[in-house]
Design an enzyme around this catalytic site. Structure first.
Site, PDB file in Angstrom:
ATOM      1  N   ARG A   1       0.798  -1.296  -0.026  1.00  0.00           N
ATOM      2  CA  ARG A   1       0.036   0.047   0.032  1.00  0.00           C
ATOM      3  C   ARG A   1       0.950   1.293  -0.127  1.00  0.00           C
ATOM      4  O   ARG A   1       0.504   2.335  -0.635  1.00  0.00           O
ATOM      5  CB  ARG A   1      -1.154  -0.037   1.297  1.00  0.00           C
ATOM      6  CG  ARG A   1      -2.047  -1.014   1.064  1.00  0.00           C
ATOM      7  CD  ARG A   1      -3.179  -0.883   2.161  1.00  0.00           C
ATOM      8  NE  ARG A   1      -3.686   0.441   2.217  1.00  0.00           N
ATOM      9  CZ  ARG A   1      -4.289   1.097   3.275  1.00  0.00           C
ATOM     10  NH1 ARG A   1      -4.175   0.576   4.543  1.00  0.00           N
ATOM     11  NH2 ARG A   1      -4.722   2.316   3.108  1.00  0.00           N
TER      12      ARG A   1
ATOM     13  N   CYS B   1      -0.099   6.739   8.984  1.00  0.00           N
ATOM     14  CA  CYS B   1      -0.665   5.442   8.431  1.00  0.00           C
ATOM     15  C   CYS B   1      -1.766   5.583   7.377  1.00  0.00           C
ATOM     16  O   CYS B   1      -1.668   6.608   6.697  1.00  0.00           O
ATOM     17  CB  CYS B   1      -0.972   4.442   9.553  1.00  0.00           C
ATOM     18  SG  CYS B   1      -2.615   5.017  10.538  1.00  0.00           S
TER      19      CYS B   1
END
Length: 288
Positions: free
Chosen positions: A188, A245
């Site tokens: 990701r 994040c």
């Protein structure tokens, strides 16, 4: 305080079991699933640590996704302080309560409650090392009974945390005073296999430290000296580091790991990638 030496980072299943009957200890179940928001409550109802309260990530540990100006604040913005305190009081938490947070996902959600309590100056909060699996591996049972706590009286004190805004991170692209560390999985981070946010990639200049790299094979945290060495290779000064994040949740896992490592003072970017990528004017990087 509730004991001479409060637990402020981690607690073992054995130490929790030895103190679980202490009326001044509050246990909070933080289990969740980003792809199934009801999964945590279903798991709690099926069996939880005795006397544990349930915290819902979306309702209790997050706030409104829209800012007053209509802009998107990310998938899990920080809750308003008065709403957070109301939730904590509802669980029976007082200023001298030892709080223990746990989940079934390696601490990725329990660390969020740990950080939030520290954000209102409450130091006596720890994450159950190894989570529910460690509790059961220690031979401890679960219950389906839900406690009915007496209201608590916790109040806000000077914060033990710091946070930064999207604007701060944008300015940093020019002055490079801070080291941005992204806790998402490497694919990701590279902009591959993005299934949660509408845009793949990462904040330019960010480094990648997957939160699961903080854990050993058994699901417990690595020892402090090992975390110190690994994070030391990423950041020069923790006070100039920013943890982020996807939505400000697993970044708290890295902040907990830093605290275990004795590397104090890193900040949280609460909006994280989900807020950052919602504005097309903000630059995006891809690849390693």
């Amino acid at each position: 305080m509730s004991q001479a030496h409060p637990y402020t980072t981690l607690i073992s299943a054995t130490n929790l079991q030895q103190n679980a009957q202490n009326p001044n200890w509050i246990i909070v179940d933080c289990r969740h699933d980003l792809m199934d928001p009801n999964a945590g409550r279903i798991a709690y109802d099926a069996g939880h640590i005795p006397e544990a309260r349930f915290a819902n990530l979306d309702r209790d540990l997050s706030g409104a996704k829209q800012a007053a100006d209509g802009s998107f604040k990310g998938r899990h913005p920080l809750p308003q302080q008065d709403a957070l305190i109301a939730a904590l009081r509802g669980w029976g938490i007082n200023d001298d309560t030892q709080v223990i947070a746990y989940d079934g996902q390696g601490g990725m959600y329990a660390a969020r409650l740990w950080w939030l309590l520290r954000s209102i100056g409450h130091a006596s909060v720890a994450v159950l090392d190894g989570g529910l699996a460690a509790w059961q591996a220690a031979g401890q049972g679960l219950t389906t009974a839900e406690p009915k706590p007496a209201p608590g009286g916790i109040s806000a004190k000077s914060p033990l945390t710091t946070s930064v805004s999207a604007h701060d991170v944008l300015i940093n692209l020019t002055n490079l005073r801070r080291t941005i560390v992204d806790a998402r999985a490497p694919d990701r981070f590279r902009g591959e296999n993005e299934t949660i946010d509408p845009v793949g990639g990462h904040i330019p200049g960010a480094k990648n430290r997957f939160f699961k790299d903080n854990l050993q094979a058994d699901g417990r945290f690595k020892p402090g000296h090992q975390l110190h060495e690994e994070f030391g290779a990423l950041i020069s000064e923790p006070q100039t580091a920013v943890m982020q994040c996807g939505s400000g949740v697993t970044a708290c896992h890295n902040l907990l790991a830093l605290e275990i490592a004795g590397l104090h003072g890193a900040a949280l970017y609460p909006g994280s990638w989900s807020e950052w990528c919602s504005d097309a004017t903000r630059p995006v990087a891809k690849g390693a």
